[in-house]
Design a protein around this motif. Structure first.
Motif, PDB file in Angstrom:
ATOM      1  N   ILE A  35       0.855  -1.184   0.000  1.00 39.52           N
ATOM      2  CA  ILE A  35       0.000   0.000   0.000  1.00 39.52           C
ATOM      3  C   ILE A  35       0.888   1.231   0.000  1.00 39.52           C
ATOM      4  CG2 ILE A  35      -0.292   0.233   2.516  1.00 39.52           C
ATOM      5  CD1 ILE A  35      -3.357   0.846   1.730  1.00 39.52           C
ATOM      6  N   THR A  36       0.430   2.278  -0.681  1.00 36.37           N
ATOM      7  CA  THR A  36       1.267   3.437  -0.970  1.00 36.37           C
ATOM      8  C   THR A  36       1.032   4.566   0.019  1.00 36.37           C
ATOM      9  OG1 THR A  36       1.221   2.902  -3.324  1.00 36.37           O
ATOM     10  CG2 THR A  36       1.843   5.148  -2.729  1.00 36.37           C
ATOM     11  N   ILE A  37       2.139   5.156   0.465  1.00 38.25           N
ATOM     12  CA  ILE A  37       2.101   6.418   1.210  1.00 38.25           C
ATOM     13  C   ILE A  37       2.604   7.499   0.261  1.00 38.25           C
ATOM     14  CG2 ILE A  37       3.053   7.724   3.147  1.00 38.25           C
ATOM     15  CD1 ILE A  37       3.173   5.142   4.729  1.00 38.25           C
ATOM     16  N   PRO A  38       1.740   8.434  -0.138  1.00 33.24           N
ATOM     17  CA  PRO A  38       2.164   9.478  -1.086  1.00 33.24           C
ATOM     18  C   PRO A  38       3.106  10.469  -0.412  1.00 33.24           C
ATOM     19  CG  PRO A  38      -0.044   9.924  -0.313  1.00 33.24           C
ATOM     20  CD  PRO A  38       0.343   8.597   0.275  1.00 33.24           C
ATOM     21  N   ILE A  39       3.504  11.490  -1.129  1.00 24.16           N
ATOM     22  CA  ILE A  39       4.366  12.523  -0.558  1.00 24.16           C
ATOM     23  C   ILE A  39       3.533  13.392   0.380  1.00 24.16           C
ATOM     24  CG2 ILE A  39       5.771  14.555  -1.067  1.00 24.16           C
ATOM     25  CD1 ILE A  39       6.642  13.190  -3.639  1.00 24.16           C
ATOM     26  N   VAL A  40       3.790  13.254   1.664  1.00 20.80           N
ATOM     27  CA  VAL A  40       3.090  13.991   2.717  1.00 20.80           C
ATOM     28  C   VAL A  40       4.120  14.382   3.773  1.00 20.80           C
ATOM     29  CG1 VAL A  40       0.830  12.901   2.385  1.00 20.80           C
ATOM     30  CG2 VAL A  40       2.505  11.813   3.877  1.00 20.80           C
ATOM     31  N   SER A  41       3.677  15.058   4.820  1.00 23.15           N
ATOM     32  CA  SER A  41       4.576  15.419   5.908  1.00 23.15           C
ATOM     33  C   SER A  41       5.007  14.165   6.671  1.00 23.15           C
ATOM     34  CB  SER A  41       3.878  16.377   6.874  1.00 23.15           C
ATOM     35  OG  SER A  41       2.826  15.699   7.561  1.00 23.15           O
ATOM     36  N   ALA A  42       6.073  14.285   7.442  1.00 20.73           N
ATOM     37  CA  ALA A  42       6.561  13.157   8.230  1.00 20.73           C
ATOM     38  C   ALA A  42       5.496  12.687   9.224  1.00 20.73           C
ATOM     39  CB  ALA A  42       7.844  13.551   8.959  1.00 20.73           C
ATOM     40  N   GLU A  43       4.787  13.623   9.831  1.00 18.92           N
ATOM     41  CA  GLU A  43       3.741  13.269  10.794  1.00 18.92           C
ATOM     42  C   GLU A  43       2.612  12.494  10.112  1.00 18.92           C
ATOM     43  OE1 GLU A  43       0.660  15.380  14.017  1.00 18.92           O
ATOM     44  OE2 GLU A  43       1.978  16.606  12.751  1.00 18.92           O
ATOM     45  N   SER A  44       2.163  12.977   8.955  1.00 16.06           N
ATOM     46  CA  SER A  44       1.096  12.287   8.227  1.00 16.06           C
ATOM     47  C   SER A  44       1.545  10.906   7.765  1.00 16.06           C
ATOM     48  CB  SER A  44       0.654  13.125   7.024  1.00 16.06           C
ATOM     49  OG  SER A  44       0.096  14.353   7.432  1.00 16.06           O
ATOM     50  N   ALA A  45       2.779  10.808   7.312  1.00 12.88           N
ATOM     51  CA  ALA A  45       3.302   9.519   6.869  1.00 12.88           C
ATOM     52  C   ALA A  45       3.336   8.524   8.011  1.00 12.88           C
ATOM     53  CB  ALA A  45       4.697   9.697   6.282  1.00 12.88           C
ATOM     54  N   ALA A  46       3.731   8.972   9.194  1.00 15.79           N
ATOM     55  CA  ALA A  46       3.767   8.086  10.358  1.00 15.79           C
ATOM     56  C   ALA A  46       2.364   7.611  10.728  1.00 15.79           C
ATOM     57  CB  ALA A  46       4.418   8.800  11.539  1.00 15.79           C
ATOM     58  N   ASN A  47       1.386   8.516  10.666  1.00 17.01           N
ATOM     59  CA  ASN A  47       0.005   8.138  10.982  1.00 17.01           C
ATOM     60  C   ASN A  47      -0.523   7.104   9.989  1.00 17.01           C
ATOM     61  OD1 ASN A  47      -0.127   9.852  13.192  1.00 17.01           O
ATOM     62  ND2 ASN A  47      -0.932  11.568  12.004  1.00 17.01           N
ATOM     63  N   LEU A  48      -0.212   7.307   8.704  1.00 14.58           N
ATOM     64  CA  LEU A  48      -0.644   6.338   7.701  1.00 14.58           C
ATOM     65  C   LEU A  48       0.050   4.990   7.914  1.00 14.58           C
ATOM     66  CD1 LEU A  48      -0.663   8.559   4.484  1.00 14.58           C
ATOM     67  CD2 LEU A  48      -2.655   7.496   5.571  1.00 14.58           C
ATOM     68  N   ALA A  49       1.335   5.013   8.214  1.00 14.75           N
ATOM     69  CA  ALA A  49       2.070   3.765   8.438  1.00 14.75           C
ATOM     70  C   ALA A  49       1.489   2.991   9.613  1.00 14.75           C
ATOM     71  CB  ALA A  49       3.549   4.068   8.676  1.00 14.75           C
ATOM     72  N   LEU A  50       1.144   3.700  10.681  1.00 16.78           N
ATOM     73  CA  LEU A  50       0.546   3.045  11.840  1.00 16.78           C
ATOM     74  C   LEU A  50      -0.809   2.442  11.484  1.00 16.78           C
ATOM     75  CD1 LEU A  50       0.973   2.476  14.834  1.00 16.78           C
ATOM     76  CD2 LEU A  50      -0.162   4.659  15.340  1.00 16.78           C
ATOM     77  N   LYS A  51      -1.596   3.170  10.707  1.00 18.19           N
ATOM     78  CA  LYS A  51      -2.900   2.670  10.255  1.00 18.19           C
ATOM     79  C   LYS A  51      -2.732   1.402   9.421  1.00 18.19           C
ATOM     80  CE  LYS A  51      -6.517   3.956   6.918  1.00 18.19           C
ATOM     81  NZ  LYS A  51      -6.978   5.037   6.000  1.00 18.19           N
ATOM     82  N   TYR A  52      -1.794   1.429   8.481  1.00 19.27           N
ATOM     83  CA  TYR A  52      -1.603   0.279   7.608  1.00 19.27           C
ATOM     84  C   TYR A  52      -0.987  -0.902   8.354  1.00 19.27           C
ATOM     85  CZ  TYR A  52      -2.612   3.659   3.920  1.00 19.27           C
ATOM     86  OH  TYR A  52      -3.204   4.606   3.126  1.00 19.27           O
TER      87      TYR A  52
END
Length: 465
Positions: A182-199
């Motif tokens: 699953i892809t994490i697009p170009i976002v802030s470090a905080e948003s990327a971490a939240n998405l990674a935790l969700k996934y």
């Protein structure tokens, strides 16, 4: 020719709720050599006549904006294609449109698709292979590759429907399941971490990280993700965003050395990351500009020999001639197959060439609904050749040992779908609505394809022609 197709009715405003499923047994447990034998037979022997065909807009909003190094989109604006045969069988296709990646925009895609749809109705009964050749003759080259892919999907789906065979069986029947990243697009470090935790909570073992817009920000994102999901595997996808020097700097930093650090990078960020990251991606996708074949080859050689990281050609491989150039020059370890780059028929030719050349295969897509992504998923499951192999990194293994190990790895991968590392068919999970009825089942990262005829999915159209 100007067209004014009717829009598709607004889809249901819900997304199919995924269910946790850790292991789905495949219906094929024997290691099977990748083949499209059934498809070849259908091409040569199945005759069809088109009763009607049309294309309409397929517009679906994303849950959040999707940003990569080369573009940013907020909604899918593709073209959906419906083909009905004289026996009543209906096939569906989708021509994906992605700014700065596909040559077509939605207007061109709809105009060209409807031109072909009108002509198809006048054709006499033809073999499937002849119909596909006629489509390819009208929609030639990269300029119309996405439309060609959508038309080919629809006519192949209709033929499979008429022949009462699921697409995954048509393409070889190796398996009826795949496991996607699953892809994490170009976002802030905080948003990327939240998405990674969700996934992580949803069971995705592999994250694909979009990078290439800002080197310092990319490193911060990688560090943030590792803090919340330290044991994930990840793919870096630069979408042409780096120079060859920058691409190798990223790998150097990730493995804990600043020996090639450039003057443009923030020393404080790099020092901290060298201490905290210390990880290796399982794949580095399209690190340099698509026409920089020299840079691609250089990055691939250094990444392979120094870091043990395979490099994938995506935007650099748009057609069979690109694939030949990459194979002959040993310019990449992996070729990313996307049906919208080359069409279905040419994609099968590229797959055959890659396998014969010892290249690994990845399968992905643009930003698509479950129509196009489902077709690609059927192909990946049926052919079974989009899976990780150590040989792209260790080509010096002797042939005998490699053959024995290959049999073991293939059996293991078929029995355990988590080994399927190079499958990137996740974008329907990023949409806020699902316009497709039926089709494959979603169990978090695992897609299971049914025994329904053809694709198994469809759209709800008012008054189809």
């Amino acid at each position: 020719m100007a067209m004014n197709p009717s829009p598709i009715p607004k889809p249901q405003t819900h997304h199919p709720k995924p269910t946790r499923l850790h292991s789905i047994p495949s219906q094929s447990l024997q290691p099977t050599k990748p083949t499209s034998h059934n498809f070849t037979n259908l091409n040569q022997n199945f005759k069809l006549k088109v009763q009607s065909a049309e294309a309409r807009p397929l517009n679906v909003p994303l849950i959040a904006p999707f940003t990569i190094a080369s573009s940013r989109i907020e909604r899918v604006e593709n073209a959906a294609i419906r083909v009905e045969l004289t026996d009543g069988s209906v096939g569906w296709g989708e021509a994906p449109v992605l700014p700065f990646v596909t040559a077509e925009d939605q207007g061109i895609a709809l105009e060209m698709a409807n031109e072909v749809c009108m002509v198809m109705g006048s054709w006499e009964e033809l073999r499937l292979g002849d119909v596909l050749r006629e489509i390819g003759a009208v929609l030639q080259g990269h300029e119309f590759a996405s439309v060609r892919a959508g038309m080919e999907m629809a006519i192949i789906d209709a033929a499979a429907q008429s022949s009462c065979i699921p697409l995954w069986r048509l393409f070889g029947g190796v398996s009826n399941t795949i496991t996607t990243d699953i892809t994490i697009p170009i976002v802030s470090a905080e948003s990327a971490a939240n998405l990674a935790l969700k996934y992580r909570r949803q069971g995705f073992a592999t994250l694909k990280l979009k990078v290439g817009k800002d080197l310092n920000a990319d490193i911060q994102v990688l560090e943030a993700i590792r803090l919340v999901y330290p044991d994930c595997e990840f793919i870096l996808d630069a979408n042409e965003g780096y120079t060859a020097t920058e691409a190798l700097e990223v790998l150097q930093i990730l493995q804990g050395s600043d020996s090639v650090m450039s003057q443009t990078m923030d020393h404080e960020i790099i020092t901290k990351c060298i201490a905290d990251v210390g990880v290796t991606p399982i794949l580095f996708e399209q690190p340099v500009a698509k026409d920089d074949f020299e840079g691609l080859g250089h990055v691939s050689r250094v990444a392979r020999e120094k870091f043990g990281v395979p490099v994938a050609a995506d935007e650099s491989c748009r057609c069979i001639s690109d694939a030949k150039r990459i194979a002959e020059g040993n310019l990449a370890d992996v070729i990313n197959i996307k049906l919208a780059k080359s069409g279905v028929v040419e994609a099968l030719e590229i797959i055959e060439l890659a396998i014969a050349s010892g290249l690994q295969l990845m399968i992905g897509g643009m930003v698509e609904t479950r129509l196009a992504m489902g077709f690609a998923g059927h192909l990946a499951a049926g052919m079974g050749c989009f899976r990780f192999s150590p040989f792209c990194i260790f080509p010096h293994i002797t042939f005998l040992f490699a053959s024995l190990l290959f049999e073991f790895v293939v059996m293991t991968m078929i029995l355990e779908s988590a080994w399927a590392r190079y499958i990137d068919l996740d974008t329907p999970l990023l949409l806020s609505e699902d316009p497709v009825s039926g089709g494959y089942e979603v169990f978090d990262a695992v897609y299971k394809f049914r025994n329904s005829r053809g694709h198994g999915g469809s759209l709800c159209w008012d008054n189809p022609k």
